[in-house]
Design an enzyme around this catalytic site. Structure first.
Site, PDB file in Angstrom:
ATOM      1  NE  ARG A  55      -2.124  -1.538   3.562  1.00 35.46           N
ATOM      2  CZ  ARG A  55      -2.627  -1.665   4.773  1.00 35.46           C
ATOM      3  NH1 ARG A  55      -3.899  -1.329   4.999  1.00 35.46           N
ATOM      4  NH2 ARG A  55      -1.891  -2.109   5.755  1.00 35.46           N
ATOM      5  CG  ASP A  57       1.835   6.514   2.998  1.00 36.55           C
ATOM      6  OD1 ASP A  57       1.028   5.655   3.388  1.00 36.55           O
ATOM      7  OD2 ASP A  57       2.948   6.700   3.538  1.00 36.55           O
ATOM      8  NE  ARG A 202       6.647  10.576   2.805  1.00 45.19           N
ATOM      9  CZ  ARG A 202       5.412  10.946   3.160  1.00 45.19           C
ATOM     10  NH1 ARG A 202       4.411  10.061   3.112  1.00 45.19           N
ATOM     11  NH2 ARG A 202       5.174  12.165   3.585  1.00 45.19           N
TER      12      ARG A 202
END
Length: 268
Positions: A55, A57, A202
């Site tokens: 998944r 973001d 990130r």
């Protein structure tokens, strides 16, 4: 292909306009899964629900997202690709379809995920690359960033690099490689591991850019890792520059070996 056949797709998308991959059960909230499931359901003339390898973001892109579903009606592989693409928005495209064994699972059969994070390292923003890269206007030493990143290799506790909202039961992850390189104005962090925590890539990029720009001293990445404390890890890099570029499976699964992408970067 007969009804009931398990189908895998490779999908690419520009995530800028989406609230992430996962459908949120609200028609007014645009997600990649919701538009893909809707397009496939139209092709099938019956409900289709996909499951994905990883998944992503809100604002995150993919050049190689893998999904699977069980076909509710008989359609050819060509029909799944061409039919879905005819009904998808221009920011989402199916690039491959294959018939899979009944026990294939896009998530659980995967052995590795690979991401690329692309920084535009210049003083001003680019109108043409808006939303596709992350602007970083301070000079970056990509060789220092590469050396700094090597302490993250292998199986480690990445508690300091996970989002506070991360729901994974363990912070242990195995990083296979992490390379930082430059292509003109672009600095690319290329990372592969068995799996990733929420915001993990990130957060790693946020730490590496702090060191690469001189805001933090060399060795800080190791200190953050050892702390196992997210509050010690600095900023979370923006989603704009992040791409899911490959998902690995055992050879017997039969998925194609495609260039990792993103396609626009490969062509520069």
């Amino acid at each position: 292909m007969a009804a009931g056949q398990r189908i895998a797709l490779i999908v690419e998308y520009n995530g800028s306009a989406f609230r992430g991959w996962q459908s949120q059960g609200q028609p007014e909230v645009a997600t990649v899964q919701s538009v893909l499931d809707r397009a496939l359901s139209e092709v099938a003339a019956a409900p289709v629900t996909t499951l994905c390898a990883g998944r992503t973001d809100a604002g995150v892109h993919a050049s190689h997202q893998v999904v699977h579903f069980d076909a509710p009606t008989g359609r050819s592989l060509k029909a799944w690709v061409a039919g879905a693409n005819a009904k998808l928005p221009s920011s989402v495209a199916v690039i491959w379809a294959g018939a899979m064994a009944a026990d294939f699972h896009a998530r659980f059969s995967a052995t590795a995920r690979r991401y690329r994070y692309i920084l535009l390292n210049q003083a001003r923003r680019s109108a043409h690359l808006s939303g596709l890269v992350t602007l970083y206007d301070q000079a970056l030493d990509e060789e220092l960033m590469h050396r700094e990143a090597q302490c993250l290799l292998g199986e480690r506790d990445f508690s300091a690099f996970r989002a506070a909202s991360c729901q994974s039961r363990t912070a242990m992850r195995n990083i296979h490689f992490i390379n930082v390189s430059r292509r003109g104005r672009l600095v690319v962090v290329d990372i592969q591991g068995n799996a990733f925590l929420h915001h993990m890539v990130r957060n790693i990029v946020g730490v590496l850019t702090a060191v690469g720009s001189g805001q933090a001293a060399p060795g800080w990445t190791q200190q953050v890792l050892d702390s196992r404390d997210r509050t010690q890890g600095g900023v979370t890099a923006r989603p704009d520059g992040l791409y899911l570029v490959d998902v690995s499976y055992p050879p017997e699964c039969g998925l194609p070996n495609l260039p990792p992408g993103p396609s626009w970067w490969e062509q520069t």
